[in-house]
Design an enzyme around this catalytic site. Structure first.
Site, PDB file in Angstrom:
ATOM      1  N   HIS A 122      45.382  35.369  44.461  1.00 55.29           N
ATOM      2  CA  HIS A 122      45.802  36.986  44.255  1.00 55.29           C
ATOM      3  C   HIS A 122      45.411  37.685  45.644  1.00 55.29           C
ATOM      4  O   HIS A 122      44.694  37.776  46.058  1.00 55.29           O
ATOM      5  CB  HIS A 122      45.004  37.748  43.356  1.00 55.29           C
ATOM      6  CG  HIS A 122      45.782  39.649  43.668  1.00 55.29           C
ATOM      7  ND1 HIS A 122      46.832  40.040  43.742  1.00 55.29           N
ATOM      8  CD2 HIS A 122      45.065  40.434  44.021  1.00 55.29           C
ATOM      9  CE1 HIS A 122      46.706  41.227  43.830  1.00 55.29           C
ATOM     10  NE2 HIS A 122      45.633  41.281  43.841  1.00 55.29           N
ATOM     11  N   ASP A 144      46.086  39.639  48.552  1.00 55.32           N
ATOM     12  CA  ASP A 144      46.981  41.691  48.872  1.00 55.32           C
ATOM     13  C   ASP A 144      47.055  41.566  49.753  1.00 55.32           C
ATOM     14  O   ASP A 144      46.162  40.683  50.554  1.00 55.32           O
ATOM     15  CB  ASP A 144      45.134  42.271  48.743  1.00 55.32           C
ATOM     16  CG  ASP A 144      44.492  42.410  47.451  1.00 55.32           C
ATOM     17  OD1 ASP A 144      45.502  43.101  46.599  1.00 55.32           O
ATOM     18  OD2 ASP A 144      43.317  42.481  47.443  1.00 55.32           O
ATOM     19  N   ASP A 176      47.650  43.223  39.434  1.00 53.07           N
ATOM     20  CA  ASP A 176      46.692  44.097  39.845  1.00 53.07           C
ATOM     21  C   ASP A 176      46.691  45.536  39.804  1.00 53.07           C
ATOM     22  O   ASP A 176      46.036  46.583  39.995  1.00 53.07           O
ATOM     23  CB  ASP A 176      46.114  43.212  41.367  1.00 53.07           C
ATOM     24  CG  ASP A 176      44.576  44.345  42.266  1.00 53.07           C
ATOM     25  OD1 ASP A 176      43.812  43.927  40.842  1.00 53.07           O
ATOM     26  OD2 ASP A 176      44.423  43.972  43.062  1.00 53.07           O
ATOM     27  N   HIS A 233      49.476  47.754  46.700  1.00 49.97           N
ATOM     28  CA  HIS A 233      48.942  48.313  45.518  1.00 49.97           C
ATOM     29  C   HIS A 233      47.802  48.172  46.138  1.00 49.97           C
ATOM     30  O   HIS A 233      46.842  49.685  46.127  1.00 49.97           O
ATOM     31  CB  HIS A 233      48.664  47.581  44.561  1.00 49.97           C
ATOM     32  CG  HIS A 233      48.139  46.496  44.697  1.00 49.97           C
ATOM     33  ND1 HIS A 233      48.623  45.525  44.560  1.00 49.97           N
ATOM     34  CD2 HIS A 233      46.691  45.947  44.691  1.00 49.97           C
ATOM     35  CE1 HIS A 233      48.301  44.322  44.560  1.00 49.97           C
ATOM     36  NE2 HIS A 233      46.930  44.416  44.238  1.00 49.97           N
TER      37      HIS A 233
END
Length: 946
Positions: free
Chosen positions: A43, A45, A167, A417
């Site tokens: 994951h 970001d 997420d 996000h």
């Protein structure tokens, strides 16, 4: 100019649901066993604790050890060592950077991995967007950008079949609707309310069918949705990244600490426990986490062993089969079960991970960045449109080389996000804003070139980006200038323009009413030394659809003086549409009337703050922070019970300027031809002398009988009904009566009863709710002194060089009062008309359309696709139940639409423009009967026929 229009995606048209391409690369499963699908993933970001660049290169590891380029290097190397291994990748923004740095031989190797299904892309957007604070048009753009790259690079094998939002902090119905219309077979996420999860575990409803629109005929917006068992982390004790502390599998019996038996036993126990709360003999385990697999050998070496040793127990009668898998392979197995699934019609907001931990603060966090992102989206659409209308000269013209790509990438990254959501560190927020500013500079060159080509004039263009604080050097210093207003909408717009000036009287050509009013003390205070205008010139402009018009402005040497201010509260201000009254004792609003419909409601509006919890609380140690809203009481503090006022009344505009405190002021503004009342609020610097953070709200208290119901939009598109202290799909035990009743408001919210509807249109994403009957409150600003322990490790205490004592934020709310049956006809256009583009040049009137589109149709996208084609999206913007007139189907003739384009052909794609519409084939799913929780009537299909 003649361009072939060959790429079209009509927003509300869905596809036939059948089977997708076969997934031959999926490992076989065993029907008589529990199949455990291990999904190796990372994951990554696109900015959070570090900037996008810092994450990609592995810079600033003193903040967080993370380097995406090394992850992709390492994963590809390890996939080549064992053909059984699988990996999924999500964030195209990072993959695109990495791909461009690879040799042609490495690119061929990666293509082979993709073709064989060993490397699978999921989601595939430029980023994994936030779902609460994003606007649907910006989400579609960033998804299209990422998916187009994958499509053009890898072909059908690179097209993601699964949406993957592991997420984001709550999930919007409109996102699910968009994903369905983009052709996805399913959607997986990790976060949902802890009470909702507990109920779903009990009834084995963690996998469900989400009916994501009440206007599209099922199954057009139906999307299979799965809730992952561990968020996006591996099961406890099974993390084998360099960032993890779990013991590796030690499988040499001659060495110390042999642990295979223990590992197998623990894994089987976890698998059994997970299968007890899911519906089929297939379960999924996410084997990875934040920025993991930088040393992929650690993960894969242990996963190889885990699969081998657990499956070896099948010889002993253990009915568990472990395999490398991907989300699409897992979804394929679920589809083959041919079961029925629980049906859901609402959304997954608000999200709480514990009784006092509601993630509703980020709906408002960093309000200045949220506004800048929204303005940037408007600028990008103008840039895209003028690139098409102006033709090739727009990219290379008299003002140099311009491009829309820089702005597209900046806006795409901003949808992440931890970007527009406001949940990033301050230096990362600054980087997002810098990227948007840089993108707009590139677009300004393109826009100037386009306008020069369309007009034949190469006069200098000046862009005034700070009109909200009365700053524009050109108009402040010039005695004569021309104003060009660009309208990106496909219908005519009438809108007031306010220009900072130092003269007292002006002539404005063709303007329908004008006035000169003094700049308010609040504006002079907030702009500081950035501008020096003493007055504002106010006049109404009319812009044609998808076009611009010009107004010449000249200073009069001996004209009348500007309007004077009256230092008393008027009893009322009114135009031909609205009347607003004020309480002469308090200076506050007291009523609002619609003079056309003869409606009047009591309306009091004021400003309050909630003290933020500092974590020192008997019930919970949870403080308010960037993510979480947790007031330390349910009663807000009123900033002032009275407002000091002054008023200005002119033919063009009437204003009542209100001061509530040194850090809160407002202008109540009514333009001559407006059907909406404008509330321009200014908040900050929020005082923190009491060592407690403050959550600042405005509250509208009315005589409307709401019976606990209110309505909010979903990503700026469809509207959902809300009810205080209630969730449609489970029995809520309310533990936070304020934060637990806050919802995202992306563009509008309203309250209504049988007779009256009060709609509030916002200029950015904000949080709000209806805590008391007849009331609507909206959070405007947050300044907090404690971190909420969700990872950002920084209090939300924004300052800047201009505002070292705390950030000052200015914004606008538009209020309209209508009958409920016709309210949507007024507020839907109002939400779009807030942001016409303003630029300066010498020119005449131009429209890119031969005629305005019907009121129900919105031109969502017009952008250059390739040399000879453009991407066009038209949407029907009314839900089926909203309007007796405008909810009906509409026919649009594309061949007679544009003035500068000849439509030679049209081909229809899905919403994300990465697949031909007639080739979009999706899994079909069967809902359980009687499981839908409807609170709005199911409509008939709205559509656009071409």
């Amino acid at each position: 100019m003649s361009l072939q229009l060959t790429v079209v995606s009509l927003f509300l048209l869905g596809g036939v649901l059948t089977f997708p391409l076969g997934q031959e690369s999926c490992h076989p499963t065993k029907p008589d066993m529990l199949n455990v699908h291990l999904v190796p993933h990372t994951h990554d970001d696109v900015g959070w604790l570090k900037t996008v660049d810092q994450y990609f290169y592995g810079d600033r590891n003193d903040i967080q050890h993370a380097g995406v380029q090394y992850i992709l290097d390492s994963v590809v190397d390890q996939l080549l060592k064992n053909p059984d291994r699988r990996f999924i990748y999500v964030e195209t923004a990072f993959f695109y950077r990495w791909w461009r740095q690879q040799s042609s031989s490495m690119q061929q190797t990666v293509k082979q991995l993709v073709n064989e299904g060993r490397l699978e892309f999921v989601n595939g957007g430029w980023c994994m967007s936030d779902e609460a604070t994003t606007h649907y048009s910006a989400v579609i753009d960033q998804m299209t950008m990422g998916l187009r790259f994958l499509n053009e690079t890898f072909g059908p094998c690179g097209r993601p079949r699964v949406a993957w939002h592991i997420d984001p902090f709550g999930h919007a119905r409109e996102h699910a609707s968009m994903f369905a219309q983009m052709g996805y077979d399913g959607f997986f996420f990790g976060r949902l309310d802890y009470q909702d999860r507990a109920r779903r575990m009990m009834y084995r409803e963690q996998e469900l069918l989400w009916r994501a629109s009440d206007s599209l005929t099922p199954p057009m917006a139906d999307l299979f949705t799965g809730i992952l068992p561990n968020g996006y982390n591996p099961p406890e004790g099974f993390c084998w990244d360099q960032s993890c502390d779990d013991a590796p599998i030690r499988d040499d019996p001659d060495l110390e600490d042999y642990n295979v038996d223990d590992v197998v036993k623990r894994f089987l126990a976890i698998a059994e426990g997970q299968s007890a709360v899911y519906k089929t003999n297939h379960i999924i385990m996410t084997m990875g986490s934040d920025f993991q697999y930088e040393n992929a050998n650690l993960w894969y070496k242990n996963l190889d062993k885990l699969i081998h040793y657990v499956n070896a127990q099948q010889a002993n009668g253990i009915k568990v089969n472990v395999l490398y898998s991907t989300p699409s392979c897992y979804l394929q197995e679920l589809h083959r079960t041919n079961l029925t699934w629980a049906l859901k019609n609402d959304d997954f907001f608000p999200y709480a991970d514990d009784a006092h931990d509601f993630w509703t603060g980020y709906f408002t966090s960093r309000p200045a960045l949220k506004r800048y992102e929204r303005i940037s989206n408007s600028n990008l659409q103008m840039c895209n449109q003028l690139e098409v209308l102006g033709g090739p000269v727009s990219r290379r013209g008299p003002f140099g080389v311009g491009d829309s790509k820089t702005m597209k990438e900046a806006m795409a990254v901003a949808q992440h996000h931890d970007a527009v959501s406001g949940t990033e560190k301050q230096h990362v927020a600054n980087d997002y804003a810098r990227r948007l500013a840089n993108g707009w500079q590139h677009c300004q060159v393109l826009v100037s070139n386009s306008l020069a080509g369309l007009s034949g004039s190469t006069a200098e263009r000046i862009y005034c980006d700070n009109l909200n604080i009365s700053v524009c050097p050109l108009t402040e210093s010039s005695k004569k200038f021309s104003v060009n207003v660009y309208n990106p909408l496909a219908r005519p717009v009438t809108w007031p323009v306010r220009l900072p000036v130092n003269g007292t009287a002006y002539v404005v050509s063709d303007a329908n009413g004008k006035s000169v009013v003094p700049v308010s003390p609040a504006t002079r205070e907030v702009r500081r030394s950035r501008g020096f205008a003493v007055n504002e010139l106010v006049f109404q402009v009319q812009a044609p659809p998808l076009g611009y018009t010009t107004y010449s402005v000249s200073l009069l040497q001996n004209g009348p003086p500007p309007a004077s201010t009256q230092h008393h509260t008027p009893t009322a201000i009114k135009n031909k549409f609205l009347q607003v009254t004020f309480d002469p004792d308090t200076g506050l609003l007291s009523s609002l009337s619609n003079l056309e419909t003869k409606q009047t409601i009591k309306l009091t509006q004021n400003f309050y703050w909630y003290n933020a919890s500092d974590g020192n609380n008997v019930e919970s140690i949870q403080p308010s922070g960037a993510y979480i809203f947790r007031p330390n009481s349910s009663t807000p503090f009123v900033i002032s019970k009275t407002a000091k006022t002054e008023s200005i009344q002119t033919p063009a505009v009437q204003e009542v300027r209100q001061w509530f405190s040194p850090w809160v002021s407002q202008v109540v503004r009514l333009y001559a031809d407006s059907r909406a009342l404008e509330l321009e609020w200014t908040v900050g610097p929020v005082p923190i002398d009491d060592d407690l953070g403050k959550e600042v709200i405005t509250r509208l208290d009315t005589s409307i009988q709401t019976a606990q119901y209110f309505y909010t939009d979903s990503n700026g598109r469809e509207v959902l009904q809300r009810k205080t202290d209630f969730r449609p799909t489970w029995n809520l035990k309310q533990s936070e009566p304020i934060a637990g009743n806050y919802y995202p408001i992306n563009s509008r919210a309203f309250i209504k009863d049988d007779d009256d509807q009060l709609t509030v249109v916002t200029d950015r994403s904000q949080g709000g709710g209806s805590i008391n009957n007849g009331s609507l409150e909206i959070m405007l600003h947050r300044r907090l002194l404690y971190d909420d322990v969700r990872g950002v490790a920084e209090p939300l205490n924004e300052t800047s060089g201009i505002f070292p004592k705390g950030l000052v934020v200015r914004g606008r709310l538009l209020l309209s009062l209508d009958r409920p049956a016709s309210a949507a006809d007024a507020h839907r256009p109002l939400a779009q008309e807030k942001e016409p583009g303003e630029i300066f040049l010498l020119h005449a009137i131009f429209s890119g359309l031969q005629a305005a589109l019907p009121p129900a149709v919105h031109l969502l996208t017009l952008s250059q696709w390739d040399k000879d084609s453009v991407l066009l999206r038209l949407e029907h913007q009314f839900q089926s139940w909203e309007s007796k007139v405008n909810s009906q189907p509409v026919t649009v003739n594309l061949q007679k639409l544009f003035t500068t384009l000849d439509v030679l052909g049209v081909s229809e794609l899905n919403l994300s423009a990465n697949q031909w519409k007639d080739e979009m084939k999706r899994f079909s799913w069967t809902p359980e009967s009687g499981t839908a929780h409807l609170h709005l009537s199911v409509p008939s299909l709205q559509h656009i026929r071409t």
